[in-house]
Design a protein around this motif. Structure first.
Motif, PDB file in Angstrom:
ATOM      1  N   UNK A 196       0.763  -1.133   0.002  1.00  0.00           N
ATOM      2  CA  UNK A 196      -0.108  -0.189  -0.081  1.00  0.00           C
ATOM      3  C   UNK A 196       0.782   1.209  -0.121  1.00  0.00           C
ATOM      4  N   UNK A 197       0.860   2.139  -1.034  1.00  0.00           N
ATOM      5  CA  UNK A 197       1.514   3.318  -1.087  1.00  0.00           C
ATOM      6  C   UNK A 197       0.606   4.362  -0.598  1.00  0.00           C
ATOM      7  N   UNK A 198       1.188   5.225   0.360  1.00  0.00           N
ATOM      8  CA  UNK A 198       0.865   6.333   1.004  1.00  0.00           C
ATOM      9  C   UNK A 198       1.573   7.448   1.033  1.00  0.00           C
ATOM     10  N   UNK A 199       1.011   8.727   1.505  1.00  0.00           N
ATOM     11  CA  UNK A 199       1.809   9.885   2.051  1.00  0.00           C
ATOM     12  C   UNK A 199       1.571  10.252   3.274  1.00  0.00           C
ATOM     13  N   UNK A 200       2.724  10.266   4.176  1.00  0.00           N
ATOM     14  CA  UNK A 200       2.659  10.715   5.530  1.00  0.00           C
ATOM     15  C   UNK A 200       3.514  11.796   5.950  1.00  0.00           C
ATOM     16  N   UNK A 201       3.464  12.849   6.458  1.00  0.00           N
ATOM     17  CA  UNK A 201       4.246  13.904   6.622  1.00  0.00           C
ATOM     18  C   UNK A 201       4.762  14.582   5.321  1.00  0.00           C
ATOM     19  N   UNK A 202       4.221  14.544   4.364  1.00  0.00           N
ATOM     20  CA  UNK A 202       4.434  15.155   3.072  1.00  0.00           C
ATOM     21  C   UNK A 202       5.703  14.244   2.429  1.00  0.00           C
ATOM     22  N   UNK A 203       5.845  12.987   2.857  1.00  0.00           N
ATOM     23  CA  UNK A 203       6.733  12.032   2.318  1.00  0.00           C
ATOM     24  C   UNK A 203       5.999  10.823   1.617  1.00  0.00           C
ATOM     25  N   UNK A 204       6.689  10.127   0.584  1.00  0.00           N
ATOM     26  CA  UNK A 204       6.133   9.070   0.130  1.00  0.00           C
ATOM     27  C   UNK A 204       6.436   7.818   1.235  1.00  0.00           C
ATOM     28  N   UNK A 205       5.698   7.062   1.407  1.00  0.00           N
ATOM     29  CA  UNK A 205       5.525   5.560   2.408  1.00  0.00           C
ATOM     30  C   UNK A 205       5.191   4.547   1.694  1.00  0.00           C
ATOM     31  N   UNK A 206       5.313   3.526   2.036  1.00  0.00           N
ATOM     32  CA  UNK A 206       5.051   2.112   1.648  1.00  0.00           C
ATOM     33  C   UNK A 206       4.787   1.269   3.030  1.00  0.00           C
ATOM     34  N   UNK A 207       3.481   0.809   2.813  1.00  0.00           N
ATOM     35  CA  UNK A 207       3.147  -0.350   3.823  1.00  0.00           C
ATOM     36  C   UNK A 207       3.253  -1.698   3.267  1.00  0.00           C
ATOM     37  N   UNK A 208       3.800  -2.624   3.861  1.00  0.00           N
ATOM     38  CA  UNK A 208       3.809  -4.315   3.493  1.00  0.00           C
ATOM     39  C   UNK A 208       3.238  -4.897   4.420  1.00  0.00           C
ATOM     40  N   UNK A 209       2.386  -5.811   3.878  1.00  0.00           N
ATOM     41  CA  UNK A 209       1.747  -6.813   4.926  1.00  0.00           C
ATOM     42  C   UNK A 209       2.080  -8.024   4.609  1.00  0.00           C
ATOM     43  N   UNK A 210       2.372  -8.947   5.636  1.00  0.00           N
ATOM     44  CA  UNK A 210       2.952 -10.097   5.109  1.00  0.00           C
ATOM     45  C   UNK A 210       2.579 -11.320   5.961  1.00  0.00           C
ATOM     46  N   UNK A 211       2.580 -12.329   5.496  1.00  0.00           N
ATOM     47  CA  UNK A 211       2.118 -13.808   6.305  1.00  0.00           C
ATOM     48  C   UNK A 211       3.125 -14.154   7.478  1.00  0.00           C
TER      49      UNK A 211
END
Length: 537
Positions: A368-383
């Motif tokens: 999941x790509x998202x922006x936090x505090x004005x910067x690009x972030x990436x969140x990865x879910x895992x098994x």
């Protein structure tokens, strides 16, 4: 004597004009007639035999059961009309048609429970209106439209139900140049005896929405993505059993969605579109045979495969997302195999090539790509572990933190509301969760039972922030964010037809209408239409 009776005497004594002296024997039965007025009591019929120059008329305890359209067409000169203690209960549209000179209309102490919305149409000279002491629980919206000359309105003594039906009246009162007497609410119980003019229109929740079935697309699908190309909205479905990415467009003549183009993609799990000017790219992430990039360089051409994507890294892709990094378009593909790795692919010349490997050996299920505090972030879910949050730093993604209290998360999706960033975390066993970013960490906000869920998808449709929790064992639930509470509240179940193992949701606006697509793994894709309902109408 009531206000209307006093006004009747005043008008008669003020010399409204000696317009009529009825010849002997011509006054209607059970009426007493003077020079310019008539008082009728107990008459079973409306005064159709009155002179066309009559100025005032009072009807008391008549046997009339309803006021029909055109009841006073033969008395066009009336200035005052009074109904008291009658038994009629309905006033139809255009009941007072032709009374363009009427200034005073008093309909008091009757059994009226219903007024048609156009009952007062044409009373362009009306200044005083009384509907006091009847049986009215509500008034139709726009009842007073066109009555710009009103200065006094009396609605007291009616058992108004102060629900959404009175909202228009509350909004109308501050806008009109007239004194309005409304009286008190008769219901609901929480508002009983409260004066209508003390109610706040902002507290009424009179707008509702519903998602109703619109169309079915036959084959099952794992993913659905909207995109706009050359000014036209499109939808692309990942259909693994049909072995293709299917692009749908809107048929304006038939008013439904139709196939436009398909890409051969056996075992496809995600079809991710990317539009760059006149060019259209589609990443087809496949479980077997390698992932591919398809391209359409310009309109008028068909999509064609142009590149095999990271064949040594993407061994079992599970999800793909688009993100922009340093003004360059990139894809990130979550890989669920032990031997492969989640990979960031960025554009370089005509193709997309690996820029960074992430999270190797962790069997990622979702990105999941998202922006936090004005910067690009990436969140990865895992098994294999809790979701991990990365931030873009120095031309690459660096681990920032993980998300506590979030075990066994299959997928994550984010949305923004009121300046805050929220996460919807999908859990197959246990409760799915909603979290909110506090500036340094995502904190738990809400839990929702979700056994058998593979998707918890937030969607902003029109003004409504929705979230849909799909289930393999029960009805899929639609929630709506309540801004006052900051929580998701149940809205409706999706269906019929029921969704069979939903895996993805997306919405698209087409021809001024809003549609929700539900991609299902074990059943056909269903399309629903989003409708707004005005409960105050």
């Amino acid at each position: 004597m009531g206000g209307a009776g006093v006004l009747l005497l005043l008008l008669a004594g003020a010399g409204m004009g000696v317009a009529w002296r009825p010849p002997k024997g011509k006054c209607p039965p059970r009426c007493s007639c003077s020079k310019d007025s008539a008082l009728c009591e107990g008459s079973p019929d409306l005064p159709v035999n009155f002179s066309p120059t009559l100025l005032s008329l009072s009807l008391v305890r008549t046997g009339v059961i309803q006021l029909k359209a055109g009841s006073f067409l033969r008395t066009p000169s009336l200035h005052l009309l009074l109904f008291t203690s009658n038994s009629f209960s309905v006033i139809e549209d255009d009941a007072f048609a032709g009374l363009s000179h009427l200034q005073y209309l008093f309909i008091e102490d009757n059994e009226i429970g219903s007024i048609s919305k156009n009952a007062l149409r044409g009373l362009r000279s009306l200044t005083h209106l009384s509907l006091a002491n009847n049986h009215l629980e509500a008034l139709p919206r726009f009842l007073f439209r066109g009555l710009e000359t009103l200065t006094h309105v009396d609605l007291r003594g009616n058992p108004f139900q102060c629900d959404c039906r009175v909202l228009w009246l509350l909004q109308w009162m501050p806008t009109v140049n007239a004194s309005v007497g409304t009286g008190a609410c008769a219901g609901p119980a929480a508002l009983a005896h409260m004066q209508l003019h003390h109610l706040d229109p902002k507290t009424f929740k009179c707008r509702a929405i519903e998602l109703s079935w619109f169309q079915t697309v036959g084959e099952s699908a794992l993913g659905v993505e909207p995109f706009s190309y050359q000014g036209e909205p499109h939808i692309i479905l990942a259909q693994p059993f049909a072995g293709r990415c299917l692009i749908l467009s809107w048929d304006y003549s038939l008013q439904h969605f139709r196939p436009e183009e398909e890409l051969s993609a056996p075992s496809v799990v995600s079809c991710k579109p990317l539009v760059l000017g006149p060019s259209l790219f589609v990443l087809a992430a496949r479980l077997w045979g390698g992932s591919q990039l398809w391209a359409r360089p310009s309109p008028g051409l068909r999509l064609a495969p142009t590149q095999a994507l990271a064949p040594r890294r993407l061994l079992r892709p599970n999800d793909a997302e688009v993100l922009w990094l340093d003004r360059q378009p990139c894809f990130v593909v979550a890989d669920a195999s032990k031997a492969g790795s989640t990979t960031l692919l960025c554009r370089d010349g005509p193709g997309f090539y690996p820029r960074q490997s992430l999270h190797a050996w962790h069997r990622d299920t979702d990105a999941e790509a998202l922006e936090l505090d004005g910067r690009p972030h990436l969140l990865l879910a895992s098994a294999s572990q809790r979701p991990v949050l990365f931030h873009w730093f120095g031309g690459r993604f660096e681990r920032r933190t993980d998300i506590p209290e979030a075990e066994d998360v299959y997928a994550t999706r984010h949305f923004q509301a009121g300046g805050d960033v929220f996460l919807c975390l999908t859990r197959y066993i246990g409760d799915s969760m909603v979290m909110r970013w506090d500036g340094s960490m995502f904190r738990p906000l809400q839990q929702l039972p979700s056994r058998g869920a593979h998707v918890f998808q937030p969607l902003l449709i029109a003004r409504d922030q929705l979230a849909i929790l799909g289930s393999d064992f029960a009805f899929s639930q639609v929630f709506r964010l309540e801004p006052d509470k900051g929580l998701l509240e149940p809205l409706q179940e999706l269906g019929p037809p029921a969704l069979v193992a939903p895996r993805a949701f997306a919405h698209i606006t087409m021809a001024g209408r809003r549609f929700l697509f539900a991609a299902c793994f074990k059943g056909p894709t269903q399309i629903y239409q989003h409708r707004e309902l005005d409960l105050s109408a």
